[in-house]
Scaffold this motif. Structure first.
Motif, PDB file in Angstrom:
ATOM      1  N   ILE A 231     -11.216 -85.689 -59.111  1.00 44.91           N
ATOM      2  CA  ILE A 231     -10.807 -85.144 -57.871  1.00 44.91           C
ATOM      3  C   ILE A 231     -11.681 -84.029 -58.032  1.00 44.91           C
ATOM      4  N   LEU A 232     -12.155 -83.330 -57.896  1.00 42.22           N
ATOM      5  CA  LEU A 232     -13.856 -82.718 -57.221  1.00 42.22           C
ATOM      6  C   LEU A 232     -14.473 -83.212 -56.762  1.00 42.22           C
ATOM      7  N   THR A 233     -14.929 -83.870 -57.968  1.00 42.75           N
ATOM      8  CA  THR A 233     -16.293 -84.885 -57.943  1.00 42.75           C
ATOM      9  C   THR A 233     -16.412 -85.775 -56.698  1.00 42.75           C
ATOM     10  N   SER A 234     -14.876 -86.463 -56.875  1.00 44.63           N
ATOM     11  CA  SER A 234     -14.883 -87.173 -55.633  1.00 44.63           C
ATOM     12  C   SER A 234     -15.206 -86.325 -54.073  1.00 44.63           C
ATOM     13  N   ILE A 235     -14.244 -85.690 -54.146  1.00 43.05           N
ATOM     14  CA  ILE A 235     -14.626 -84.359 -52.647  1.00 43.05           C
ATOM     15  C   ILE A 235     -16.053 -83.676 -52.342  1.00 43.05           C
ATOM     16  N   ILE A 236     -16.905 -83.618 -53.554  1.00 41.15           N
ATOM     17  CA  ILE A 236     -18.017 -83.582 -53.504  1.00 41.15           C
ATOM     18  C   ILE A 236     -19.322 -84.538 -52.792  1.00 41.15           C
ATOM     19  N   MET A 237     -18.856 -85.826 -53.448  1.00 45.00           N
ATOM     20  CA  MET A 237     -19.583 -86.734 -53.337  1.00 45.00           C
ATOM     21  C   MET A 237     -19.250 -87.372 -51.495  1.00 45.00           C
ATOM     22  N   ILE A 238     -17.469 -86.711 -51.286  1.00 45.31           N
ATOM     23  CA  ILE A 238     -17.708 -87.844 -49.632  1.00 45.31           C
ATOM     24  C   ILE A 238     -18.378 -86.663 -48.515  1.00 45.31           C
ATOM     25  N   ILE A 239     -18.775 -85.690 -49.192  1.00 47.41           N
ATOM     26  CA  ILE A 239     -19.149 -83.791 -48.272  1.00 47.41           C
ATOM     27  C   ILE A 239     -20.710 -84.700 -48.310  1.00 47.41           C
ATOM     28  N   SER A 240     -21.096 -85.365 -49.462  1.00 52.23           N
ATOM     29  CA  SER A 240     -22.768 -85.098 -50.059  1.00 52.23           C
ATOM     30  C   SER A 240     -22.881 -86.242 -49.319  1.00 52.23           C
ATOM     31  N   GLY A 241     -21.831 -87.543 -48.677  1.00 57.08           N
ATOM     32  CA  GLY A 241     -22.580 -88.779 -48.082  1.00 57.08           C
ATOM     33  C   GLY A 241     -22.202 -88.994 -46.082  1.00 57.08           C
TER      34      GLY A 241
END
Length: 274
Positions: A231-241
């Motif tokens: 979940i934490l990694t996915s949030i980082i992915m969305i922000i990075s995208g």
């Protein structure tokens, strides 16, 4: 369900390994075709792919082991038994991106053009690889009923009978959602206004969103304390995208196109570098 596809006596071949291998081969096939379409040297492609596969597997395994450390401290020899399962996609992505960043900087390549080429191959690996999770009895969700799974083929329904209870086939849902992402990318990738980084940013936002929905339902998540790591990694992915999309959108149009064969005059925009 039998997790072993073939027992030769001296070696056991797991279904998980077969699906991971098939996913890799499909990804390699796609990348070679796409780089030929874009006029990229095959020697560069081979060098990148070979190293990327090695680092991706190492990263995926290290990530999984770190967040399953209690188990592997008791069974340290199993750290090296990757053919039995335990490859975390997020770890593979991180290691792969670190390698590509270094390689692109060294050879003066456009990092986001490279990742744009590789994203569909990554999705192919994920689509097929999730079926390895199915045979391993992984990536499933809450208890459900046989009636709720009646729309599925019997072999999937039977495979979701785990510990005497039917489970939600999250592996299947994620595989289908990744297939939708792949089809979308294959449709939009040749659009003349596609910029370097658009495909990568789409993937980061889309897959980050998929995992944010699916991960809270998984029974076998990796944890950091009480926090589901994905979940934490996915949030980082969305922000990075979102950041990457914004950055790509501001680039100079003719120097920032993904396609090398779009509907513009060749001398206007084709880059010599990847």
């Amino acid at each position: 369900m039998n997790i072993i596809a073939l027992d030769l006596g001296f070696i056991e071949i797991y279904w998980y390994s077969i699906f991971i291998l098939v996913g890799m081969l499909l990804g390699l096939f796609y990348v070679y075709r796409e780089t030929r379409r874009l006029g990229i040297e095959s020697d560069d492609t081979s060098e990148i792919l070979f190293s990327l596969l090695i680092w991706g597997i190492i990263g995926a395994r290290i990530y999984y082991v770190i967040f399953s450390l209690d188990y592997y401290l008791i069974h340290p020899i199993e750290i090296f038994e990757v053919w039995k399962g335990g490859l975390a996609i997020h770890g593979g992505m991180m290691a792969g991106l670190l390698y590509l960043s270094r390689y692109s900087h060294k050879h003066n390549y456009n990092l986001w053009k490279v990742t744009d080429i590789l994203i569909p191959a990554l999705l192919l690996g994920q689509i097929v690889g999730r079926w390895g999770n199915f045979f391993n009895g992984e990536a499933y969700g809450p208890v459900t009923t046989a009636k709720a799974l009646s729309f599925l083929p019997s072999f999937i329904r039977n495979g979701m009978l785990i510990g005497g209870l039917y489970r939600t086939p999250l592996f299947l849902y994620e595989s289908i959602l990744n297939l939708i992402a792949l089809i979308t990318i294959l449709i939009i990738r040749k659009r003349p206004l596609m910029r370097n980084g658009y495909i990568t940013s789409f993937y980061l936002i889309y897959y980050g969103g998929v995992r944010l929905i699916i991960e809270p339902l998984r029974i076998d998540s990796l944890y950091l304390g009480k926090l589901r790591v994905a979940i934490l990694t996915s949030i980082i992915m969305i922000i990075s995208g979102l950041v990457l999309f914004s950055k790509s959108k501001k680039g100079r149009r003719l120097e920032n196109l993904y396609n090398g064969d779009a509907e513009y005059e060749e001398e206007e925009y084709i880059e010599t570098d990847v």
